[in-house]
Design a protein around this motif. Structure first.
Motif, PDB file in Angstrom:
ATOM      1  N   GLU A   1      38.595  24.243   9.885  1.00  0.00           N
ATOM      2  CA  GLU A   1      38.895  23.642   8.586  1.00  0.00           C
ATOM      3  C   GLU A   1      40.381  23.760   8.318  1.00  0.00           C
ATOM      4  O   GLU A   1      41.016  24.697   8.788  1.00  0.00           O
ATOM      5  CB  GLU A   1      38.196  24.466   7.501  1.00  0.00           C
ATOM      6  CG  GLU A   1      36.728  24.195   7.358  1.00  0.00           C
ATOM      7  CD  GLU A   1      36.456  23.030   6.431  1.00  0.00           C
ATOM      8  OE1 GLU A   1      37.352  22.616   5.668  1.00  0.00           O
ATOM      9  OE2 GLU A   1      35.325  22.533   6.481  1.00  0.00           O
ATOM     10  N   LYS A   2      40.893  22.889   7.509  1.00  0.00           N
ATOM     11  CA  LYS A   2      42.271  23.061   7.055  1.00  0.00           C
ATOM     12  C   LYS A   2      42.372  24.311   6.168  1.00  0.00           C
ATOM     13  O   LYS A   2      41.337  24.759   5.695  1.00  0.00           O
ATOM     14  CB  LYS A   2      42.731  21.822   6.308  1.00  0.00           C
ATOM     15  CG  LYS A   2      41.979  21.601   4.980  1.00  0.00           C
ATOM     16  CD  LYS A   2      42.790  20.789   4.054  1.00  0.00           C
ATOM     17  CE  LYS A   2      43.041  21.462   2.752  1.00  0.00           C
ATOM     18  NZ  LYS A   2      42.006  21.591   1.782  1.00  0.00           N
ATOM     19  N   PRO A   3      43.512  24.871   5.850  1.00  0.00           N
ATOM     20  CA  PRO A   3      44.826  24.406   6.277  1.00  0.00           C
ATOM     21  C   PRO A   3      45.136  24.801   7.734  1.00  0.00           C
ATOM     22  O   PRO A   3      44.977  25.953   8.098  1.00  0.00           O
ATOM     23  CB  PRO A   3      45.778  25.139   5.327  1.00  0.00           C
ATOM     24  CG  PRO A   3      45.034  26.367   4.907  1.00  0.00           C
ATOM     25  CD  PRO A   3      43.589  26.019   4.930  1.00  0.00           C
TER      26      PRO A   3
ATOM     27  N   ARG B   1      42.437  13.153  -8.488  1.00  0.00           N
ATOM     28  CA  ARG B   1      42.570  13.898  -9.745  1.00  0.00           C
ATOM     29  C   ARG B   1      41.411  14.851  -9.876  1.00  0.00           C
ATOM     30  O   ARG B   1      40.273  14.483  -9.566  1.00  0.00           O
ATOM     31  CB  ARG B   1      42.436  12.956 -10.946  1.00  0.00           C
ATOM     32  CG  ARG B   1      43.496  11.956 -11.095  1.00  0.00           C
ATOM     33  CD  ARG B   1      43.331  11.283 -12.469  1.00  0.00           C
ATOM     34  NE  ARG B   1      44.295  10.225 -12.604  1.00  0.00           N
ATOM     35  CZ  ARG B   1      44.069   8.972 -12.249  1.00  0.00           C
ATOM     36  NH1 ARG B   1      42.900   8.624 -11.782  1.00  0.00           N
ATOM     37  NH2 ARG B   1      45.012   8.057 -12.381  1.00  0.00           N
ATOM     38  N   GLU B   2      41.687  16.021 -10.389  1.00  0.00           N
ATOM     39  CA  GLU B   2      40.599  16.936 -10.728  1.00  0.00           C
ATOM     40  C   GLU B   2      40.782  17.355 -12.172  1.00  0.00           C
ATOM     41  O   GLU B   2      41.918  17.512 -12.633  1.00  0.00           O
ATOM     42  CB  GLU B   2      40.621  18.171  -9.812  1.00  0.00           C
ATOM     43  CG  GLU B   2      39.678  18.008  -8.639  1.00  0.00           C
ATOM     44  CD  GLU B   2      39.696  19.168  -7.644  1.00  0.00           C
ATOM     45  OE1 GLU B   2      38.876  19.149  -6.725  1.00  0.00           O
ATOM     46  OE2 GLU B   2      40.519  20.086  -7.784  1.00  0.00           O
ATOM     47  N   ASP B   3      39.664  17.538 -12.871  1.00  0.00           N
ATOM     48  CA  ASP B   3      39.780  17.910 -14.281  1.00  0.00           C
ATOM     49  C   ASP B   3      39.597  19.416 -14.466  1.00  0.00           C
ATOM     50  O   ASP B   3      39.281  19.877 -15.542  1.00  0.00           O
ATOM     51  CB  ASP B   3      38.790  17.120 -15.150  1.00  0.00           C
ATOM     52  CG  ASP B   3      37.369  17.256 -14.656  1.00  0.00           C
ATOM     53  OD1 ASP B   3      37.148  17.964 -13.647  1.00  0.00           O
ATOM     54  OD2 ASP B   3      36.463  16.663 -15.270  1.00  0.00           O
TER      55      ASP B   3
ATOM     56  N   HIS C   1      37.456  16.770   5.294  1.00  0.00           N
ATOM     57  CA  HIS C   1      36.174  16.268   4.778  1.00  0.00           C
ATOM     58  C   HIS C   1      36.296  14.912   4.075  1.00  0.00           C
ATOM     59  O   HIS C   1      35.313  14.225   3.893  1.00  0.00           O
ATOM     60  CB  HIS C   1      35.460  17.323   3.915  1.00  0.00           C
ATOM     61  CG  HIS C   1      35.965  17.453   2.515  1.00  0.00           C
ATOM     62  ND1 HIS C   1      37.119  18.115   2.203  1.00  0.00           N
ATOM     63  CD2 HIS C   1      35.473  16.996   1.346  1.00  0.00           C
ATOM     64  CE1 HIS C   1      37.306  18.066   0.894  1.00  0.00           C
ATOM     65  NE2 HIS C   1      36.309  17.383   0.341  1.00  0.00           N
ATOM     66  N   TYR C   2      37.542  14.494   3.753  1.00  0.00           N
ATOM     67  CA  TYR C   2      37.670  13.156   3.164  1.00  0.00           C
ATOM     68  C   TYR C   2      37.253  12.071   4.164  1.00  0.00           C
ATOM     69  O   TYR C   2      36.804  11.004   3.786  1.00  0.00           O
ATOM     70  CB  TYR C   2      39.087  12.930   2.615  1.00  0.00           C
ATOM     71  CG  TYR C   2      39.092  13.272   1.139  1.00  0.00           C
ATOM     72  CD1 TYR C   2      38.721  14.555   0.729  1.00  0.00           C
ATOM     73  CD2 TYR C   2      39.359  12.323   0.166  1.00  0.00           C
ATOM     74  CE1 TYR C   2      38.631  14.872  -0.607  1.00  0.00           C
ATOM     75  CE2 TYR C   2      39.275  12.638  -1.182  1.00  0.00           C
ATOM     76  CZ  TYR C   2      38.909  13.913  -1.556  1.00  0.00           C
ATOM     77  OH  TYR C   2      38.801  14.222  -2.887  1.00  0.00           O
ATOM     78  N   LEU C   3      37.386  12.372   5.445  1.00  0.00           N
ATOM     79  CA  LEU C   3      36.988  11.385   6.465  1.00  0.00           C
ATOM     80  C   LEU C   3      35.468  11.232   6.533  1.00  0.00           C
ATOM     81  O   LEU C   3      34.961  10.338   7.206  1.00  0.00           O
ATOM     82  CB  LEU C   3      37.540  11.784   7.829  1.00  0.00           C
ATOM     83  CG  LEU C   3      39.060  11.704   7.944  1.00  0.00           C
ATOM     84  CD1 LEU C   3      39.521  12.181   9.306  1.00  0.00           C
ATOM     85  CD2 LEU C   3      39.533  10.263   7.704  1.00  0.00           C
TER      86      LEU C   3
ATOM     87  N   ARG D   1      50.106  20.679   0.382  1.00  0.00           N
ATOM     88  CA  ARG D   1      49.388  21.166   1.578  1.00  0.00           C
ATOM     89  C   ARG D   1      47.871  21.114   1.365  1.00  0.00           C
ATOM     90  O   ARG D   1      47.117  20.973   2.317  1.00  0.00           O
ATOM     91  CB  ARG D   1      49.781  22.610   1.882  1.00  0.00           C
ATOM     92  CG  ARG D   1      51.206  22.777   2.364  1.00  0.00           C
ATOM     93  CD  ARG D   1      51.470  24.232   2.734  1.00  0.00           C
ATOM     94  NE  ARG D   1      52.807  24.457   3.247  1.00  0.00           N
ATOM     95  CZ  ARG D   1      53.843  24.856   2.506  1.00  0.00           C
ATOM     96  NH1 ARG D   1      53.695  25.052   1.217  1.00  0.00           N
ATOM     97  NH2 ARG D   1      55.025  25.036   3.064  1.00  0.00           N
ATOM     98  N   ASP D   2      47.444  21.259   0.120  1.00  0.00           N
ATOM     99  CA  ASP D   2      46.001  21.337  -0.148  1.00  0.00           C
ATOM    100  C   ASP D   2      45.333  19.958  -0.098  1.00  0.00           C
ATOM    101  O   ASP D   2      44.203  19.833   0.360  1.00  0.00           O
ATOM    102  CB  ASP D   2      45.790  21.972  -1.536  1.00  0.00           C
ATOM    103  CG  ASP D   2      44.338  22.349  -1.799  1.00  0.00           C
ATOM    104  OD1 ASP D   2      43.722  22.945  -0.894  1.00  0.00           O
ATOM    105  OD2 ASP D   2      43.812  22.041  -2.883  1.00  0.00           O
ATOM    106  N   ILE D   3      46.015  18.944  -0.575  1.00  0.00           N
ATOM    107  CA  ILE D   3      45.372  17.620  -0.725  1.00  0.00           C
ATOM    108  C   ILE D   3      46.156  16.488  -0.046  1.00  0.00           C
ATOM    109  O   ILE D   3      45.584  15.650   0.644  1.00  0.00           O
ATOM    110  CB  ILE D   3      45.237  17.250  -2.239  1.00  0.00           C
ATOM    111  CG1 ILE D   3      44.465  18.330  -3.012  1.00  0.00           C
ATOM    112  CG2 ILE D   3      44.630  15.863  -2.414  1.00  0.00           C
ATOM    113  CD1 ILE D   3      42.981  18.365  -2.786  1.00  0.00           C
TER     114      ILE D   3
HETATM  115  C1  BG6 Z   1      39.613  20.787  -0.786  1.00  0.00           C
HETATM  116  C2  BG6 Z   1      40.722  21.421  -1.558  1.00  0.00           C
HETATM  117  O1  BG6 Z   1      40.042  20.473   0.507  1.00  0.00           O
HETATM  118  O2  BG6 Z   1      39.181  19.615  -1.443  1.00  0.00           O
HETATM  119  C3  BG6 Z   1      40.302  21.716  -2.986  1.00  0.00           C
HETATM  120  O3  BG6 Z   1      41.101  22.637  -0.918  1.00  0.00           O
HETATM  121  C4  BG6 Z   1      39.722  20.490  -3.635  1.00  0.00           C
HETATM  122  O4  BG6 Z   1      41.385  22.194  -3.739  1.00  0.00           O
HETATM  123  C5  BG6 Z   1      38.675  19.824  -2.744  1.00  0.00           C
HETATM  124  O5  BG6 Z   1      39.141  20.877  -4.865  1.00  0.00           O
HETATM  125  C6  BG6 Z   1      38.264  18.483  -3.313  1.00  0.00           C
HETATM  126  O6  BG6 Z   1      37.212  17.953  -2.555  1.00  0.00           O
HETATM  127  P1  BG6 Z   1      36.252  16.859  -3.204  1.00  0.00           P
HETATM  128  O7  BG6 Z   1      35.386  16.428  -2.075  1.00  0.00           O
HETATM  129  O8  BG6 Z   1      35.526  17.538  -4.314  1.00  0.00           O
HETATM  130  O9  BG6 Z   1      37.137  15.778  -3.719  1.00  0.00           O
END
Ligand code: BG6
Length: 480
Positions: A153-155, A221-223, A184-186, A240-242
């Protein structure tokens, strides 16, 4: 599909990632019949001394709770065994190997092969030593084929140099086809849809270029804030996170040329070319922010300048995209939780309706929540008058595919690792090219050369980011 004994080993089994993502994804695969109980065993490995049942109890709370799934959940939990041991000494790994081998002996018939999937739900700092331990103590020794694979997994590092070092250390132990770097976005439905959209629809071919597209935004965006992860987050920050991983991967799929075929290598060859065509980021095309209250977390130092918000413009120097800004934006503690891609088209030349103030054509792909895609169009205002209005051609997945359950990203990706399909995983040279883009900026941020501007939690982020968007030529449209 391959058959034979499959051992899935989750290292870091009592950690957050394993409990929240890995085991629930495995459960869903089990429930859908992808993991056959007569072939599969799941092993949890971590330092804490626990019995099998104690681990199962810890996992259970993260699995579906309803009465109708109770039996499935219990059957699934029975597949899980626990082995404890440290991450840097051979004894634990030898015990793990023994447990896996016993399972293989009890499951295998002579003509079958054994498959071992090691999922490292661990901090990257221990990857090299854990990989070494796996390699020397736990690799599949069957002479009948089979495989050993590693999922990480990243990072993957903090910058180009540390990522390359990590890659070489793992690369000395395992071959590239054995290493699955998860982003996991892929695995998200609408990210996977990008190739189909772009290359199976004639409509987009002539439009998808600098002649027609004014700008592209990829927004996360996250709330909510860093909530309990402040200590981790503060060492990395939002880029680095996103941005360096999730958003950049999406950018590749939006911008790449058509691959020769759908084989993983062909797809990744094209992604690497896009990354290598990105020119150095300009200072004036970066806005950083930090939400007020971020430093209240006791694990975050009071002097932290770590960005929890960033807008960064990338420019791709090639025939298709020269001059088109790709605006990557990500932030925590904003007004909503949403991730989308917005492709904004140029104005109509010689507009006879004088309607441009209503906005431009924009193609929006909403990755989450409520997957959808819609095209903003100008249409005639229904009625007697000849006036125009902005409207949408709208494909909402919940309405159109209401009978289909959209799988979780981790579910698909773990299934791919079992199948050995690397299409949706990050190749080593891709990772390197991604770090090359962001490392100079990250180093300067680390040296304090950029200030993170304060913004209110629940807001849109610093106003300077909207001004940057305007300067990049983004025109706010009405509608959604
Ligand atoms: C992770 C980040 O990779 O993705 C987190 O480390 C983030 O900070 C998360 O909250 C968001 O994933 P998703 O699938 O909920 O958009």
């Amino acid at each position: 599909p391959e058959t034979g004994c499959l051992s899935i080993i989750v290292l870091g089994a009592s950690g957050d990632l394993a409990k929240k993502k890995t085991f629930p994804a495995l459960y869903n695969l089990y429930r859908q019949g992808f993991l056959q109980s007569n072939e599969v065993h799941i092993f949890g490995y971590a330092r804490t001394e626990l019995s099998d049942d104690e681990l199962r109890d810890r996992i259970r709370g993260y699995l579906p709770q309803g009465k109708e799934v109770k039996d499935d959940v219990l059957d699934f939990l029975q597949l899980i065994k626990y082995v404890s041991g440290s991450y840097d000494a051979p004894e634990g790994f030898q015990a793990l190997d023994k447990a896996i081998s016993e399972h293989e002996v009890s499951t295998n018939s002579a003509e079958e092969s054994s498959r071992r999937l090691f999922y490292l739900a661990l901090p990257p700092s221990v990857y090299p030593q854990v990989c070494k331990m796996i390699k020397s103590n736990c690799t599949n020794k069957t002479e009948l084929g089979g495989w050993t694979r590693i999922v990480v997994e990243k990072p993957f590092g903090r910058d180009l140099a540390s990522a390359e070092e990590l890659s070489s250390q793992i690369g000395e132990l395992f071959e590239e086809p054995q290493i699955f770097r998860i982003d996991h976005y892929l695995g998200k439905e609408l990210v996977q849809n990008l190739l189909v959209l772009r290359f199976a629809n004639r409509l987009f071919f002539p439009l998808w270029n600098r002649d027609n597209i004014a700008n592209v935004q990829i927004v996360f965006r996250e709330d909510f804030g860093t909530e309990g992860r402040g200590g981790y987050f503060d060492q990395y920050g939002i880029i680095r996170d996103i941005i360096q991983n999730h958003l950049l991967q999406v950018l590749c799929l939006v911008a790449m040329e058509k691959p020769v075929s759908l084989t993983p290598e062909h797809i990744r060859d094209e992604k690497v070319k896009v990354l290598q065509s990105v020119v150095p980021i300009k200072d004036e095309e970066v806005v950083l922010g930090q939400y007020e209250g971020y430093k209240d977390d006791p694990t975050v130092p009071n002097c932290s300048n770590t960005p929890t918000f960033a807008t960064v413009i990338l420019r791709i120097h090639n025939e298709r995209w020269e001059g088109v800004p790709f605006i990557l934006k990500a932030g925590k503690a904003l007004s909503s939780r949403k991730a989308d891609i917005r492709v904004q088209f140029k104005d109509v030349p010689g507009d006879i309706f004088k309607c441009q103030k209503q906005g431009r054509n924009e193609f929006v792909i909403r990755l989450q929540p409520l997957e959808a895609m819609y095209m903003k169009l100008t249409v005639k205002q229904p009625g007697l008058e000849m006036s125009t209005v902005q409207s949408e051609l709208d494909l909402s997945y919940r309405e159109r595919y209401h009978k289909t359950v959209i799988p979780e990203a981790y579910e698909r990706l773990i299934l791919d690792t079992i199948k050995g399909d690397q299409q949706h995983f990050v190749r080593r040279d891709e990772l390197k090219a991604a770090w090359e883009i962001f490392t100079p900026l990250l180093h300067r941020i680390d040296e304090g050369e950029f200030k993170s501007l304060p913004y209110k939690p629940g807001s849109r982020g610093p106003a300077e980011a909207d001004q940057l968007l305007e300067r990049a030529g983004y025109v706010q449209t009405h509608g959604y």
